[in-house]
Design a protein around this motif. Structure first.
Motif, PDB file in Angstrom:
ATOM      1  N   HIS A 258      -2.386  -0.560  86.444  1.00  0.00           N
ATOM      2  CA  HIS A 258      -2.141  -1.807  86.902  1.00  0.00           C
ATOM      3  C   HIS A 258      -3.038  -2.187  88.135  1.00  0.00           C
ATOM      4  CE1 HIS A 258       0.254  -5.671  86.792  1.00  0.00           C
ATOM      5  NE2 HIS A 258       0.237  -5.628  88.075  1.00  0.00           N
ATOM      6  N   THR A 259      -3.693  -1.037  88.717  1.00  0.00           N
ATOM      7  CA  THR A 259      -4.578  -1.447  89.926  1.00  0.00           C
ATOM      8  C   THR A 259      -5.795  -1.571  89.369  1.00  0.00           C
ATOM      9  OG1 THR A 259      -3.237   0.108  91.185  1.00  0.00           O
ATOM     10  CG2 THR A 259      -5.487  -0.083  91.904  1.00  0.00           C
ATOM     11  N   ILE A 260      -6.152  -0.996  88.380  1.00  0.00           N
ATOM     12  CA  ILE A 260      -7.557  -1.179  87.552  1.00  0.00           C
ATOM     13  C   ILE A 260      -7.379  -2.627  87.028  1.00  0.00           C
ATOM     14  CG2 ILE A 260      -9.065  -0.768  85.631  1.00  0.00           C
ATOM     15  CD1 ILE A 260      -8.023   2.241  85.830  1.00  0.00           C
ATOM     16  N   GLY A 261      -6.421  -3.209  86.720  1.00  0.00           N
ATOM     17  CA  GLY A 261      -6.335  -4.495  86.055  1.00  0.00           C
ATOM     18  C   GLY A 261      -6.434  -5.369  87.148  1.00  0.00           C
ATOM     19  N   GLY A 262      -5.907  -5.152  88.370  1.00  0.00           N
ATOM     20  CA  GLY A 262      -5.788  -5.887  89.487  1.00  0.00           C
ATOM     21  C   GLY A 262      -7.463  -6.201  89.945  1.00  0.00           C
ATOM     22  N   HIS A 263      -8.129  -4.879  89.896  1.00  0.00           N
ATOM     23  CA  HIS A 263      -9.613  -5.122  90.526  1.00  0.00           C
ATOM     24  C   HIS A 263     -10.493  -5.951  89.590  1.00  0.00           C
ATOM     25  CE1 HIS A 263     -13.222  -3.288  92.231  1.00  0.00           C
ATOM     26  NE2 HIS A 263     -13.795  -3.418  90.865  1.00  0.00           N
ATOM     27  N   TYR A 264     -10.172  -5.593  88.107  1.00  0.00           N
ATOM     28  CA  TYR A 264     -11.308  -6.528  87.207  1.00  0.00           C
ATOM     29  C   TYR A 264     -10.734  -7.808  86.802  1.00  0.00           C
ATOM     30  CZ  TYR A 264     -14.094  -2.037  86.706  1.00  0.00           C
ATOM     31  OH  TYR A 264     -14.876  -1.137  87.024  1.00  0.00           O
ATOM     32  N   THR A 265      -9.246  -8.058  86.927  1.00  0.00           N
ATOM     33  CA  THR A 265      -8.453  -8.905  86.049  1.00  0.00           C
ATOM     34  C   THR A 265      -8.159  -8.152  84.757  1.00  0.00           C
ATOM     35  OG1 THR A 265      -9.922 -10.490  85.182  1.00  0.00           O
ATOM     36  CG2 THR A 265      -9.530 -10.891  87.454  1.00  0.00           C
ATOM     37  N   PHE A 266      -7.124  -8.362  84.244  1.00  0.00           N
ATOM     38  CA  PHE A 266      -6.618  -7.710  83.094  1.00  0.00           C
ATOM     39  C   PHE A 266      -7.495  -8.097  81.777  1.00  0.00           C
ATOM     40  CE2 PHE A 266      -2.944  -6.229  85.261  1.00  0.00           C
ATOM     41  CZ  PHE A 266      -2.760  -5.025  84.915  1.00  0.00           C
ATOM     42  N   ALA A 267      -7.867  -9.557  81.749  1.00  0.00           N
ATOM     43  CA  ALA A 267      -8.662  -9.862  80.783  1.00  0.00           C
ATOM     44  C   ALA A 267      -9.962  -9.584  80.780  1.00  0.00           C
ATOM     45  CB  ALA A 267      -8.725 -11.513  80.517  1.00  0.00           C
ATOM     46  N   GLY A 268     -10.548  -9.032  82.272  1.00  0.00           N
ATOM     47  CA  GLY A 268     -12.033  -8.650  82.259  1.00  0.00           C
ATOM     48  C   GLY A 268     -12.195  -7.257  82.294  1.00  0.00           C
ATOM     49  N   VAL A 269     -11.160  -6.358  82.343  1.00  0.00           N
ATOM     50  CA  VAL A 269     -11.498  -5.037  82.341  1.00  0.00           C
ATOM     51  C   VAL A 269     -12.516  -4.622  81.171  1.00  0.00           C
ATOM     52  CG1 VAL A 269     -10.410  -2.834  82.126  1.00  0.00           C
ATOM     53  CG2 VAL A 269      -8.999  -4.486  83.174  1.00  0.00           C
ATOM     54  N   PRO A 270     -13.358  -3.969  81.549  1.00  0.00           N
ATOM     55  CA  PRO A 270     -14.307  -3.390  80.540  1.00  0.00           C
ATOM     56  C   PRO A 270     -13.893  -2.336  79.359  1.00  0.00           C
ATOM     57  CG  PRO A 270     -14.754  -2.131  82.404  1.00  0.00           C
ATOM     58  CD  PRO A 270     -13.791  -3.262  82.813  1.00  0.00           C
ATOM     59  N   PHE A 271     -13.194  -3.045  78.617  1.00  0.00           N
ATOM     60  CA  PHE A 271     -12.281  -2.169  77.530  1.00  0.00           C
ATOM     61  C   PHE A 271     -12.775  -2.535  76.068  1.00  0.00           C
ATOM     62  CE2 PHE A 271      -7.770  -1.155  76.036  1.00  0.00           C
ATOM     63  CZ  PHE A 271      -8.195   0.408  76.538  1.00  0.00           C
ATOM     64  N   GLU A 272     -14.410  -3.162  75.902  1.00  0.00           N
ATOM     65  CA  GLU A 272     -14.733  -3.477  74.669  1.00  0.00           C
ATOM     66  C   GLU A 272     -14.688  -2.395  73.535  1.00  0.00           C
ATOM     67  OE1 GLU A 272     -16.228  -3.846  77.726  1.00  0.00           O
ATOM     68  OE2 GLU A 272     -16.273  -6.179  77.910  1.00  0.00           O
ATOM     69  N   TRP A 273     -14.967  -1.341  74.123  1.00  0.00           N
ATOM     70  CA  TRP A 273     -15.142  -0.135  73.046  1.00  0.00           C
ATOM     71  C   TRP A 273     -13.793  -0.123  72.401  1.00  0.00           C
ATOM     72  CZ3 TRP A 273     -12.293   4.330  73.294  1.00  0.00           C
ATOM     73  CH2 TRP A 273     -11.418   4.353  74.351  1.00  0.00           C
ATOM     74  N   VAL A 274     -12.644  -0.312  72.832  1.00  0.00           N
ATOM     75  CA  VAL A 274     -11.385  -0.317  72.188  1.00  0.00           C
ATOM     76  C   VAL A 274     -11.280  -1.558  71.280  1.00  0.00           C
ATOM     77  CG1 VAL A 274      -8.957  -0.004  72.536  1.00  0.00           C
ATOM     78  CG2 VAL A 274     -10.406   1.090  73.924  1.00  0.00           C
ATOM     79  N   THR A 275     -11.815  -2.737  71.941  1.00  0.00           N
ATOM     80  CA  THR A 275     -11.527  -3.956  71.128  1.00  0.00           C
ATOM     81  C   THR A 275     -12.391  -3.847  70.007  1.00  0.00           C
ATOM     82  OG1 THR A 275     -11.199  -5.051  73.033  1.00  0.00           O
ATOM     83  CG2 THR A 275     -11.912  -6.397  71.287  1.00  0.00           C
ATOM     84  N   ASP A 276     -13.636  -3.462  69.854  1.00  0.00           N
ATOM     85  CA  ASP A 276     -14.488  -3.152  68.979  1.00  0.00           C
ATOM     86  C   ASP A 276     -14.160  -2.031  67.991  1.00  0.00           C
ATOM     87  OD1 ASP A 276     -16.059  -4.981  70.127  1.00  0.00           O
ATOM     88  OD2 ASP A 276     -17.482  -3.727  71.260  1.00  0.00           O
ATOM     89  N   LEU A 277     -13.569  -0.995  68.480  1.00  0.00           N
ATOM     90  CA  LEU A 277     -13.105   0.087  67.565  1.00  0.00           C
ATOM     91  C   LEU A 277     -12.040  -0.567  66.699  1.00  0.00           C
ATOM     92  CD1 LEU A 277     -13.432   3.281  67.006  1.00  0.00           C
ATOM     93  CD2 LEU A 277     -11.813   3.907  68.743  1.00  0.00           C
ATOM     94  N   PHE A 278     -10.924  -1.151  67.084  1.00  0.00           N
ATOM     95  CA  PHE A 278     -10.030  -1.450  66.126  1.00  0.00           C
ATOM     96  C   PHE A 278     -10.119  -2.929  65.512  1.00  0.00           C
ATOM     97  CE2 PHE A 278      -8.170   1.954  68.961  1.00  0.00           C
ATOM     98  CZ  PHE A 278      -7.797   2.853  68.036  1.00  0.00           C
ATOM     99  N   GLY A 279     -11.304  -3.477  65.966  1.00  0.00           N
ATOM    100  CA  GLY A 279     -11.284  -5.039  65.365  1.00  0.00           C
ATOM    101  C   GLY A 279     -10.372  -6.029  66.045  1.00  0.00           C
TER     102      GLY A 279
END
Length: 203
Positions: free
Chosen positions: A73-94
């Motif tokens: 949650h602390t990471i989400g607060g830093h980036y905002t949850f929608a903006g966390v650099p999590f693209e690799w998971v998004t791309d991996l699972f489509g």
């Protein structure tokens, strides 16, 4: 070093690491308004755990599980949850959206484990009542948090309100978040009853 990194010192080490991490994540967040709103529950729970530690020490497994949400949650607060650099998971699972927040909700359910541990070690109730109370407690918190998110978005408005709500255009976001919380609780309650005694969580 070996004497410091012992099971007995695990909560102290975990707390120290989190305190440093929390401070670092407070430096130049994407949105200071969102960061403040997001870290209030994190800080409250961390402080509560520190205060209650001398009176009731949970098992290391419980502290580890509770720490997952604190860090996430602390990471989400830093980036905002929608903006966390999590693209690799998004791309991996489509996926069509960033599911960092959904995993965060799943980790909220991990708190069912320490709730069950408290009930068992204090002999407050039997297995069935303990399980149901822990599960319903998480579900209640999940529902309450969705209401808080909604009201914050209404009152704050603007981009900060949208980022805090974090629905990313999903009209069923609140329901899916609560479902993720519930799944996390069910998962850890199963672990508690199957492995908890071996892990020292039953007292």
């Amino acid at each position: 070093m070996g004497r410091i990194c012992t099971a007995q010192n695990f909560p102290y080490i975990l707390a120290a690491v989190f305190a440093v991490f929390f401070g670092l994540m407070g430096i130049n967040p994407v949105s200071r308004e969102v960061w403040i709103a997001e870290v209030i529950p994190v800080a409250a729970i961390f402080i509560l755990l520190c205060i209650t530690f001398p009176f009731f020490r949970f098992s290391n497994v419980s502290y580890g599980l509770m720490a997952v949400w604190l860090f996430w949650h602390t990471i989400g607060g830093h980036y905002t949850f929608a903006g966390v650099p999590f693209e690799w998971v998004t791309d991996l699972f489509g996926f069509e959206r960033n599911h960092f927040d959904r995993i965060g909700h799943y980790s909220v359910g991990f708190y069912a484990y320490p709730i069950a541990e408290l009930f068992v070690r204090r002999k407050l109730a039997g297995p069935i009542v303990t399980t149901l109370f822990a599960l319903f407690a998480i579900m209640s918190v999940a529902a309450a948090y969705e209401i808080i998110e909604w009201q914050y978005a209404v009152v704050e408005g603007g981009q900060a309100g949208i980022e805090f709500l974090g629905s990313q255009g999903d009209i069923w976001d609140a329901q899916k978040d609560m479902f993720a919380d519930t799944l996390g609780a069910i998962t850890t309650l199963i672990l508690f009853w199957v492995f908890g005694k071996r892990w020292g969580s039953h007292g």
